[in-house]
Design an enzyme around this catalytic site. Structure first.
Site, PDB file in Angstrom:
ATOM      1  N   CYS A  87       8.904  -3.302   4.951  1.00  0.00           N
ATOM      2  CA  CYS A  87       7.443  -3.213   4.888  1.00  0.00           C
ATOM      3  C   CYS A  87       6.867  -2.169   5.846  1.00  0.00           C
ATOM      4  CB  CYS A  87       6.808  -4.577   5.119  1.00  0.00           C
ATOM      5  SG  CYS A  87       7.222  -5.339   6.709  1.00  0.00           S
ATOM      6  N   HIS A 131       5.202  -9.197   8.673  1.00  0.00           N
ATOM      7  CA  HIS A 131       4.918  -8.272   7.573  1.00  0.00           C
ATOM      8  C   HIS A 131       3.938  -7.197   8.034  1.00  0.00           C
ATOM      9  CE1 HIS A 131       4.944  -7.044   3.432  1.00  0.00           C
ATOM     10  NE2 HIS A 131       3.644  -7.222   3.285  1.00  0.00           N
ATOM     11  N   ASP A 146      -0.997  -3.375  -0.169  1.00  0.00           N
ATOM     12  CA  ASP A 146       0.351  -3.730   0.268  1.00  0.00           C
ATOM     13  C   ASP A 146       1.389  -3.002  -0.577  1.00  0.00           C
ATOM     14  OD1 ASP A 146       2.686  -4.825   1.188  1.00  0.00           O
ATOM     15  OD2 ASP A 146       1.883  -6.859   1.284  1.00  0.00           O
TER      16      ASP A 146
END
Length: 161
Positions: A87, A131, A146
């Site tokens: 991520c 994250h 995202d």
């Protein structure tokens, strides 16, 4: 836990300059890529669609054990060479590309998920649920983006289930 969107407001010119700032003489391939992607984008939404198409068409892969990269041009190395990351790689490269196209952006990190213990009324949050994602300014407010979900939607489902 409650999540609320921040109120709508306009960024000042100095805030726009801050959120579009890039390191000097770093990641020239990413800057060139951003210019290519923005050629046909007539809006921020179009540009984000182009980013998504780029990531999905270039065989990027999600991994928690990516190869190490050269620090000076790590975004270039990720986008052009390794295409392997987690991520943080996707968030940082997306924020860089947004900024290179003049769209204010920032990286956000925190936790996604957790396990609720209803009897004792607490939530356990583990490091595995850490994250990172991106927020970009659309002219009125910060929007969540995202990019990990473009490459590994199953990873996001692991974190929230």
């Amino acid at each position: 836990m409650i999540s609320k969107r921040a109120p709508t407001y306009n960024l000042s010119e100095s805030q726009i300059a801050f959120y579009t700032r890039l390191p000097i003489n770093k990641n020239p391939k990413a800057i060139e890529l951003s210019q290519q992607l923005s050629k046909f984008a007539t809006s921020t939404s179009d540009y984000i669609d182009a980013l998504k198409q780029f990531f999905q068409s270039q065989q990027f892969k999600y991994t928690l054990t990516p190869p190490s990269t050269e620090a000076d041009n790590a975004i270039d190395n990720f986008l052009v060479n390794t295409k392997l990351g987690f991520c943080g790689h996707y968030a940082s490269s997306t924020a860089f590309l947004l900024r290179a196209s003049g769209i204010p952006s920032r990286i956000v990190s925190g936790y996604l998920g957790g396990k609720l213990n209803q009897e004792q009324r607490y939530t356990t949050v583990r490091q595995f649920e850490a994250h990172a994602w991106v927020e970009y300014y659309d002219g009125n407010q910060w929007q969540t983006l995202d990019p990990t979900g473009w490459i590994a939607p199953e990873r996001l489902m692991e974190l929230i289930t």
